[in-house]
Design an enzyme around this catalytic site. Structure first.
Site, short mmCIF file in Angstrom:
data_model
loop_
_atom_site.label_atom_id
_atom_site.label_comp_id
_atom_site.label_asym_id
_atom_site.label_seq_id
_atom_site.Cartn_x
_atom_site.Cartn_y
_atom_site.Cartn_z
CD GLU A 18 -3.10 -1.03 2.12
OE1 GLU A 18 -4.24 -1.46 1.84
OE2 GLU A 18 -2.83 -0.53 3.23
CD GLU A 24 -4.16 -5.64 2.18
OE1 GLU A 24 -4.96 -5.01 2.91
OE2 GLU A 24 -2.92 -5.51 2.25
#
Length: 794
Positions: free
Chosen positions: A326, A432
């Site tokens: 991320e 995710e």
């Protein structure tokens, strides 16, 4: 309040109540069920459009606050104070042959000679499903085999005087083979992230399927999971009571070997950190903190290469490697942070990791770059345009995190994946995602997913809702053009809430209600979505408990509602909008103020005038540990009321007696993540200023005979710690008139009965005249409406 207690009243009184509700009520939330019905106007939001009736006066479509979850604002309503026969029906044309299910949610009260849902075939044959006497909303269903053509569906009641029937969410959907998943790639990823698995097992977590204990990877693969993802940390900061530093190299090798033995493919996720790396924090490993930038690049290369070589030696070679986790704002802060659109440092660090992957695994292994905010196309374009321009081109997969309560709608995700796969000519993976199967809590640690997240995302927090959500995400990925949709990874399906296995040493687990095993470790039926060709059923609405009203707020005024708000910074999205400061004081509690600034981030509200304050309610995001509340009369000189530990996500703070202020400021003083914020802020108080003399605030308490604003205190800003020193500076107390303006009164008035809100007793005479005029208008409209539409009597 139950609807039957509302509808069985005098029709004139009821109509006035409905009209007043139309004036004061806000827009209700609705739950999105993931399958369309062949029934038009299936929830009666357009009254009787597309429906026909026998013109009984008992038939109405009023608004109501008591509906089945998934209902919007109206229902089909039968009631009359005399005996009646009511029939409402719809003819559906052009139906393809096959098996269908007709369903509806019903509730009733009183005596019926006969009441049923029916299906009428061409030729006159009628199939009936009796509507039995029920306490609350109940779903009834009737299967039917349909030949090509048309059918008529309807709801019939032969009722005694005063009998009531409610109907909502009428659906006619194909059964079984009526819905098929989109064709997918042969190598479509049905992935799971199991990074916490050894921690869960070490602290007693056990897994079962069909009542039989089994290894969790055997269970997952039996349902069709074919990939597993592991994160790896360098110099983990957490050491647990058992002496383990989870997610270090040794722990990662142990899990990776098990993945390979289970005949799964393996995605290795480098965090380049000793702790959780996400957009809110990208901390360097402790041993890297003092390195020069050139040394830092070498450390990235060495850590990547050494980790992969150790895995290869153990027989657990990665099949895909993720360089950074991320990393939308960058990684390895501060060296690798993106500042003023400068990607150069980040690009060099990422390329160091990529070079190490190539040097150890060769050219065939796939490399992924991963961002959060899967529904934010502009962020993805900005980031990948920037990183590619700086020379990062050797990656084959774009990974996206997508949590529907944070990252936009499925339509946002679909648009983004379709666009970036074509623009950058890369495969895309939702690497995710997760959803709750319950709102219950196992370990006493506040969960991230609550009813607020359920309302935002639109699927019920049930096993069926979890399954349908994940299936719909898979469908988005399967439909990416040019076969670029590579698959999904479910984030931590095996993270049980066992004691000791929290998100960090000494803390609990905020995720266990989003696992795919129940609290005892039993496999949930939602795991079936990993089976190719499986289509989960449309979820039924979750049974919602009646919300208890806090009677202690009934006599207080909500001063903060829709008042101007400000903050040190804002970032991210939630509830379908940006996390702006004003979201915390608006009526919609599904939106937030939030930022990635972390500790010392502040938020403030201007109450527009000095008002008395008694209680403050704040619904914090997970990760905020401590905060400070300050007050001011002028927005410049602030006085601290104290620092408070976050013991629950819903904080309820009683303020010192006789507290008054115009400005209230909240500063985050301790947090476990840079992502901090809250869903709502509510400041309650009386409508009159205290009449007593001044008092002093000392250590968050009030001394008799003094007011908070009269005490000495350090001046504040967003970067310095605030102090309160008793008697350090004597200020002259100024008496303030609490004379609300007419516009403010109208602005702060909410619908009748709303918690904590009421019209002030200090309303001006002009305002009273205005309300009298409104009442006369309502009465006149009511009389006219009743005379023209007798059938609307409830």
């Amino acid at each position: 309040m139950r609807l039957k207690k509302i509808v069985k009243r005098n029709s004139k009184v009821m109509l006035i109540a409905i009209l007043l509700a139309g004036i004061f009520a806000g827009t209700p939330l609705s739950t999105t069920l993931a399958e369309s019905s062949l029934v038009k106007n299936h929830s009666f939001e357009n009254d009787l459009d597309s429906w026909e009736t026998n013109e009984s006066e008992a038939i109405t479509t009023p608004e109501s606050g008591w509906l089945p979850e998934g209902g919007e604002s109206k229902l089909l309503n039968y009631w009359l104070d005399e005996a009646y026969v009511a029939d409402t029906y719809q003819t559906i044309n052009g139906i393809e042959g096959g098996s269908y299910m007709l369903s509806a949610w019903v509730a009733n009260d009183g005596g019926f000679n006969e009441s049923y849902m029916y299906i009428e075939r061409p030729g006159g044959e009628v199939l009936k499903e009796e509507i039995s006497s029920v306490e609350g909303w109940t779903k009834i269903e009737k299967p039917i085999e349909v030949e090509n053509g048309e059918i008529k569906i309807g709801f019939y009641a032969d009722a005694e005087p005063g009998a009531w029937l409610g109907v909502d969410i009428v659906q006619l959907v194909p059964e079984g083979s009526g819905e098929q998943p989109t064709p997918e790639r042969d190598d479509f990823i049905y992935g799971v992230d199991i990074s916490t698995l050894t921690k869960v097992e070490d602290y007693g977590g056990v897994f079962y399927d069909q009542g039989e204990e089994n290894d969790v990877l055997d269970i997952l693969t039996s349902y069709g999971s074919n990939w597993a993802r592991l994160k790896v940390w360098e110099d983990p900061v957490d050491v647990y009571e058992n002496g383990m530093a989870y997610n270090d190299l040794d722990d990662t090798i142990e899990k990776a070997v098990r993945i390979k033995k289970a005949d799964m493919k393996f995605l290795l996720n480098f965090h380049y950190s000793g702790f959780w790396a996400d957009p809110g924090r990208q901390d360097k490993p402790a041993s890297w903190e003092d390195l020069s930038f050139e040394e830092l690049k070498q450390a990235v290369y060495d850590h990547t290469a050494d980790t992969i070589e150790a895995l290869v030696e153990a027989g657990a070679e990665p099949d895909m490697v993720q360089v950074g986790n991320e990393i939308r704002p960058g990684m390895l802060f501060d060296d690798g942070r993106i500042v003023d659109n400068d990607f150069s440092n980040l690009a060099e660090l990422v390329n160091s990791g990529i070079d190490a992957v190539r040097d150890t695994l060769g050219d065939e292994v796939e490399i992924m770059l991963h961002l959060d905010q899967g529904g934010d196309n502009s962020a993805y374009r900005w980031w990948f345009d920037g990183i590619i321009a700086e020379g990062v081109t050797d990656f084959q997969v774009i990974g996206a995190s997508y949590y529907p309560y944070w990252h936009g709608t499925l339509e946002d995700l679909e648009y983004n994946l379709n666009d970036i796969s074509e623009r950058y000519e890369r495969d895309v993976v939702v690497v995710e995602t997760a959803y709750a199967y319950t709102l219950e809590d196992q370990d006493g640690h506040s969960n991230i997913f609550t009813s607020a997240e359920e309302n935002i995302a639109g699927y019920p927090a049930t096993v069926e809702g979890q399954a349908r959500f994940l299936y719909d995400v898979m469908e988005v990925v399967r439909n990416v053009p040019n076969d670029r949709g590579y698959g999904i990874f479910y984030w931590e399906p095996a993270w049980l809430g066992v004691e000791g296995a929290g998100w960090t040493a000494g803390e609990g687990n905020a995720w266990e209600n989003q696992a795919m095993f129940d609290f005892e470790g039993n496999a949930l039926e939602s795991l079936n979505v990993f089976t190719r060709g499986y289509v989960p059923p449309v979820p039924e609405p979750r049974a919602v408990e009646e919300v208890e009203v806090d009677e202690t707020l009934a006599d207080l005024i909500l001063h903060s509602l829709n008042k101007p708000a400000n903050a040190s910074s804002s970032a991210g999205h939630g509830g379908g909008k940006d996390n702006a400061p004003e979201n915390a004081v608006e009526e919609d509690e599904n939106t937030s103020w939030g930022t990635d600034e972390g500790v010392n981030a502040w938020w403030s509200v201007d109450l527009l005038e000095i008002v008395p304050l008694e209680r403050i309610l704040i619904h914090f995001w997970d990760g905020v540990n401590e905060f400070e509340i300050e007050i001011s009369d002028n927005g410049v000189d602030f006085t601290s009321l104290g620092t408070y530990e976050v013991t629950s996500s819903n904080m309820d703070i009683t303020l010192p007696e006789d507290t008054t202020a115009r400005y209230v400021k909240v500063t985050i003083t301790e947090a476990t993540s840079n992502w901090v914020g809250f869903m709502y802020f509510k400041a309650y108080g009386n409508e009159e200023l205290p009449k007593e003399g001044p008092s002093t605030v000392e250590n968050g308490e009030v001394e008799e005979g003094e007011t908070p604003e009269s005490s000495g205190g350090g001046e504040t800003n967003s970067d310095t710690e605030k102090t309160v020193e008793n008697g350090s500076e004597d200020k002259e107390t100024q008496e303030t008139e609490f004379d609300k303006k007419e516009d403010d009164e109208a602005e702060e008035t909410s619908k009748p009965g709303e918690e904590g809100d009421r019209l002030p007793d200090t309303a001006t005479s002009k305002f009273n005249l205005f309300m009298l005029g409104m009442l006369l208008l309502v009465i006149g409209t009511t009389v006219f409406f009743l005379s023209r539409r007798k059938q609307l009597r409830l």
